[in-house]
Design an enzyme around this catalytic site. Structure first.
Site, mmCIF file in Angstrom:
data_model
loop_
_atom_site.group_PDB
_atom_site.id
_atom_site.type_symbol
_atom_site.label_atom_id
_atom_site.label_comp_id
_atom_site.label_asym_id
_atom_site.label_seq_id
_atom_site.Cartn_x
_atom_site.Cartn_y
_atom_site.Cartn_z
ATOM 1 N N LYS A 86 -47.519 5.908 52.414
ATOM 2 C CA LYS A 86 -46.650 6.453 51.369
ATOM 3 C C LYS A 86 -47.172 6.071 49.988
ATOM 4 O O LYS A 86 -47.208 6.908 49.068
ATOM 5 C CB LYS A 86 -45.233 5.927 51.562
ATOM 6 C CG LYS A 86 -44.274 6.198 50.412
ATOM 7 C CD LYS A 86 -44.040 7.677 50.162
ATOM 8 C CE LYS A 86 -42.912 7.850 49.137
ATOM 9 N NZ LYS A 86 -42.755 9.247 48.721
ATOM 10 N N LYS B 51 -43.824 2.276 39.011
ATOM 11 C CA LYS B 51 -43.698 1.385 40.162
ATOM 12 C C LYS B 51 -44.625 1.819 41.290
ATOM 13 O O LYS B 51 -45.349 1.001 41.881
ATOM 14 C CB LYS B 51 -42.261 1.368 40.663
ATOM 15 C CG LYS B 51 -42.031 0.487 41.899
ATOM 16 C CD LYS B 51 -40.862 0.977 42.751
ATOM 17 C CE LYS B 51 -41.183 2.262 43.472
ATOM 18 N NZ LYS B 51 -40.158 2.685 44.444
#
Length: 324
Positions: free
Chosen positions: A176, A244
């Site tokens: 991911k 992030k």
């Protein structure tokens, strides 16, 4: 416990993606208990029959499957490990699905705590955008023991369309982070490509189609370019989350000793965008750096302010690599 359309599912984190995934479970007939720091985010689900839990512990005590979909590894750790958190209420055999984008080491660390009380952890991040989360056509990556994955598959198939078992716990979080990095780099490249096309005199609506049918196409172009060209930038994903995600990849590559070159630059550009436009600006607004520098807007008529999924909902299913 067999996960089925009557399974008791707890869902924590009802943000842009989580709220839509939880709604899919409710539509599919799962008995749903929800929790979020902002109770208002749960109201549409409660109105449709979901139950509310005052703590993570209470939610876990009621449910056969607990799903967390949170904005950061720190948020997941707090929800799971607090004295009144999920782990305190887990019963043996309960499945934990970590659908947040998180650090793979952190997924394994908290997974070990879940296993210590008899739970079954899977890291199951999603990919494809809010518009696909809304229709159940989003992709899901799942890492963890094969037996746990097979038990969770009916529930995953109720939320997503293409589901990939990636290997051991933590492997889905790695992939991911990798795919999010690629999406971030594609977004930065799209901004430059569209600006060069405009400066060269191209019609940006035509440029969009030319890229879409050519070798430079990407999922990011087909989606984010549309809201850029509209001017809304509304991809339902914010600048702080983009920073992030890119930082997670950069930290992982650095930790593994990979001499990254594009990644540090991408992080630097995104951080500059965050400083300029704020943490809650849409991530697609990163192209505004170029618009400001060039005194040009990247606009074309006929593009939507928000994306909708044009593909009809389809049954979720496992995707296996060729030869397996």
């Amino acid at each position: 416990m067999e996960t089925s359309a009557t399974g008791r599912v707890g869902f924590i984190g009802l943000g842009n993606v989580g709220g839509k995934l939880a709604a899919s479970l409710l539509r599919q007939g799962f008995e749903l208990t929800v929790r979020d720091l902002d109770r208002a985010a749960a109201e549409p689900l409660l109105a449709e029959g979901a139950h509310w839990a005052n703590t993570g512990k209470e939610l876990a005590q009621r449910c056969d499957v607990v799903v967390t979909c949170l904005p950061s590894p720190a948020a997941s750790a707090e929800v799971m490990e607090a004295p009144d958190g999920v782990i305190a209420g887990l019963r043996p055999g309960t499945i934990w699905l970590e659908m947040s984008t998180t650090d793979n080491a952190e997924a394994r660390r908290i997974g070990a705590l879940v296993e210590a009380v008899g739970g079954l952890p899977l890291d199951t991040p999603v990919s494809g955008g809010c518009h696909r989360a809304a229709t159940g056509n989003i992709a899901i990556l799942a890492g963890g023991e094969r037996a746990a994955f097979e038990r969770a598959l009916p529930l995953l198939a109720a939320m997503g369309r293409e589901i990939v078992h990636t290997g051991p716990l933590g492997s889905a979080s790695v992939l991911k982070v990798v795919t999010n990095y690629l999406a971030g780099v594609h977004l930065l490249a799209i901004g430059e490509a569209l600006m060069v096309a405009k400066k060269a005199g191209a019609d940006l609506g035509v440029a969009y189609e030319a890229i879409r049918v050519s070798s430079g196409n990407s999922f990011v172009h087909e989606t984010e370019s549309q809201v850029i060209l509209n001017g809304s930038y509304n991809i339902n994903f914010t600048m702080d989350l983009e920073v992030k995600d890119l930082t997670l990849f950069d930290n992982l590559g650095t930790k593994l000793g990979v001499p990254l070159e594009l990644s540090p630059l991408a992080v630097s550009i995104m951080r500059d965008g965050l400083d300029r436009y704020g943490p809650r600006a849409w991530s697609s607004m990163i192209v505004k750096r170029l618009e400001d520098a060039c005194g040009e807007d990247l606009r074309a008529s006929g593009f939507p302010a928000e994306l909708t999924d044009s593909e009809p909902p389809a049954p979720g299913h496992e995707v296996r690599r060729p030869g397996v």
